[in-house]
Motif scaffolding. Structure first.
Motif, PDB file in Angstrom:
ATOM      1  N   ASP A 230      -3.642  -5.923  -5.223  1.00 11.74           N
ATOM      2  CA  ASP A 230      -2.895  -6.192  -6.311  1.00 11.74           C
ATOM      3  C   ASP A 230      -1.305  -6.374  -5.556  1.00 11.74           C
ATOM      4  O   ASP A 230      -0.906  -6.036  -4.488  1.00 11.74           O
ATOM      5  CB  ASP A 230      -2.735  -4.658  -6.909  1.00 11.74           C
ATOM      6  N   PRO A 231      -0.496  -7.129  -6.524  1.00 12.42           N
ATOM      7  CA  PRO A 231       0.825  -7.461  -6.105  1.00 12.42           C
ATOM      8  C   PRO A 231       1.662  -6.457  -5.650  1.00 12.42           C
ATOM      9  O   PRO A 231       2.652  -6.495  -4.767  1.00 12.42           O
ATOM     10  CB  PRO A 231       1.371  -8.358  -7.240  1.00 12.42           C
ATOM     11  N   ILE A 232       1.459  -5.292  -6.436  1.00 10.43           N
ATOM     12  CA  ILE A 232       2.495  -3.990  -6.119  1.00 10.43           C
ATOM     13  C   ILE A 232       2.105  -3.843  -4.517  1.00 10.43           C
ATOM     14  O   ILE A 232       2.888  -3.227  -3.981  1.00 10.43           O
ATOM     15  CB  ILE A 232       1.892  -2.821  -7.059  1.00 10.43           C
ATOM     16  N   VAL A 233       0.651  -3.571  -4.232  1.00  5.49           N
ATOM     17  CA  VAL A 233       0.340  -3.065  -2.748  1.00  5.49           C
ATOM     18  C   VAL A 233       0.849  -4.292  -1.751  1.00  5.49           C
ATOM     19  O   VAL A 233       1.586  -3.786  -0.751  1.00  5.49           O
ATOM     20  CB  VAL A 233      -1.208  -3.176  -2.736  1.00  5.49           C
ATOM     21  N   VAL A 234       0.648  -5.429  -2.117  1.00  3.25           N
ATOM     22  CA  VAL A 234       1.190  -6.685  -1.324  1.00  3.25           C
ATOM     23  C   VAL A 234       2.949  -6.154  -1.007  1.00  3.25           C
ATOM     24  O   VAL A 234       3.303  -6.245   0.118  1.00  3.25           O
ATOM     25  CB  VAL A 234       1.098  -7.885  -1.717  1.00  3.25           C
ATOM     26  N   ALA A 235       3.483  -5.947  -2.065  1.00  2.00           N
ATOM     27  CA  ALA A 235       5.037  -5.694  -1.968  1.00  2.00           C
ATOM     28  C   ALA A 235       5.233  -4.445  -1.288  1.00  2.00           C
ATOM     29  O   ALA A 235       6.318  -4.403  -0.492  1.00  2.00           O
ATOM     30  CB  ALA A 235       5.387  -5.590  -3.459  1.00  2.00           C
ATOM     31  N   ARG A 236       4.621  -3.360  -1.469  1.00  2.00           N
ATOM     32  CA  ARG A 236       4.771  -2.092  -0.604  1.00  2.00           C
ATOM     33  C   ARG A 236       4.380  -2.489   0.681  1.00  2.00           C
ATOM     34  O   ARG A 236       5.226  -1.961   1.537  1.00  2.00           O
ATOM     35  CB  ARG A 236       3.621  -1.094  -1.097  1.00  2.00           C
ATOM     36  N   LEU A 237       3.584  -3.110   1.190  1.00  8.92           N
ATOM     37  CA  LEU A 237       3.249  -3.536   2.680  1.00  8.92           C
ATOM     38  C   LEU A 237       4.521  -4.281   3.169  1.00  8.92           C
ATOM     39  O   LEU A 237       4.949  -4.134   4.256  1.00  8.92           O
ATOM     40  CB  LEU A 237       2.030  -3.956   2.859  1.00  8.92           C
ATOM     41  N   ARG A 238       4.835  -5.405   2.259  1.00  9.01           N
ATOM     42  CA  ARG A 238       5.850  -6.287   2.657  1.00  9.01           C
ATOM     43  C   ARG A 238       7.034  -5.436   2.890  1.00  9.01           C
ATOM     44  O   ARG A 238       7.827  -5.668   3.999  1.00  9.01           O
ATOM     45  CB  ARG A 238       6.135  -7.183   1.484  1.00  9.01           C
ATOM     46  N   ALA A 239       7.542  -4.522   2.292  1.00 10.35           N
ATOM     47  CA  ALA A 239       8.586  -3.708   2.192  1.00 10.35           C
ATOM     48  C   ALA A 239       8.803  -2.935   3.602  1.00 10.35           C
ATOM     49  O   ALA A 239       9.721  -2.826   4.074  1.00 10.35           O
ATOM     50  CB  ALA A 239       8.768  -2.820   1.045  1.00 10.35           C
ATOM     51  N   ASP A 240       7.323  -2.739   4.201  1.00 15.10           N
ATOM     52  CA  ASP A 240       7.540  -2.026   5.414  1.00 15.10           C
ATOM     53  C   ASP A 240       7.283  -3.036   6.582  1.00 15.10           C
ATOM     54  O   ASP A 240       6.946  -2.386   7.712  1.00 15.10           O
ATOM     55  CB  ASP A 240       6.265  -1.024   5.323  1.00 15.10           C
TER      56      ASP A 240
END
Ligand SMILES: [Zn+2]
Length: 257
Positions: A230-240
């Motif tokens: 999900d794009p939300i998970v991709v974004a959470r990981l990218r933020a880290d």
């Protein structure tokens, strides 16, 4: 003549020592589902044995899991009994040497699934290697705390000589909030298999806070068919600052432990 003897003895000597392989993990490209194998010198440790198809091997005749594991002992740890996690247990019994079940699913199963699980005998000995260590951090929920089937997922951390991988099955955010606390008391984890194939219901910020040494995440999923990761998970990981590899793009992904 003397040189020949030196070569001969060097050849015999090299043949008499079994090749030492640093343990590594393969996240197989099996469509959406889960089949992950930790390979050591004498044992293949499988985490689930499911997916939409057998580990992808293009136009080669032998599935790569057989190339790696056919001459080793085999044991399987099962996160739960969804078919995308257990579908190939029968195939495993037919093809993998001395396959045994070290961790059966904890969720209630119908007769068909029970029969499939029962095909694999339980392991009766400890893990026959010291190269890696399997630590289970599954929470024991009370009945009223369960919020769904995925809460039964068994959670494993596998420690190699240099790195560790966290395999959370299909565990979801409110369960992560419980079991992620245990990560603070364990050696650091560098590799994460995105829970529930990268669904937005998993890989919560609470979990990521408990993984400050995370270097890479892997999603065993299919975007076109299921929308994971999900794009939300991709974004959470990218933020880290954590890259996310997808088996559907990279194929079978092997990482040293
Ligand atoms: Zn699943």
């Amino acid at each position: 003549m003397r040189i020949f003897l030196i070569f001969l003895s060097a050849f015999i000597f090299s043949r008499s020592i079994a090749p030492e392989v640093q343990p590594f993990v393969v996240i197989w490209n099996i469509g959406q589902g889960q089949w992950i194998t930790v390979v050591t010198n004498n044992v293949c440790i499988h985490f689930d044995m499911g997916g939409e198809w057998l580990p992808n091997y293009g136009n080669r005749r032998t599935p790569p899991v057989l190339k790696l594991c056919s001459d080793k002992l085999n044991r399987v740890y099962l996160s739960h009994s969804d078919m995308d996690h257990i579908k190939f247990l029968s195939w495993g019994m037919d093809h993998l040497l001395q396959l045994c079940d070290a961790a059966p699913p904890l969720d209630p199963m119908n007769a068909r699934k029970r029969a499939l699980i029962a095909k694999v005998p339980r392991c009766h000995s400890p893990l026959p290697t010291r190269e890696v260590k399997v630590v289970e951090i599954t929470p024991r929920f009370k009945t009223h705390e369960f919020s769904g089937h995925n809460d039964f997922s068994r959670i494993f951390v596998i420690y190699g000589p240099y790195r560790a991988i966290l395999i959370p099955g299909d565990s979801e955010a409110h369960a992560e909030a419980v079991w992620s606390k245990r990560l603070y008391n364990l050696p650091p984890v560098q590799i994460l298999v995105a829970g529930h194939h990268g669904s937005k219901t998993s890989t919560s910020e609470t979990l990521l806070r408990a993984l400050p040494n995370l270097q890479i995440a892997v999603a065993s999923a299919r975007k076109a068919r299921y929308g994971h990761p999900d794009p939300i998970v991709v974004a959470r990981l990218r933020a880290d600052g954590v890259p996310l590899l997808r088996t559907e793009i990279w194929g079978n992904i092997a990482l040293q432990l």
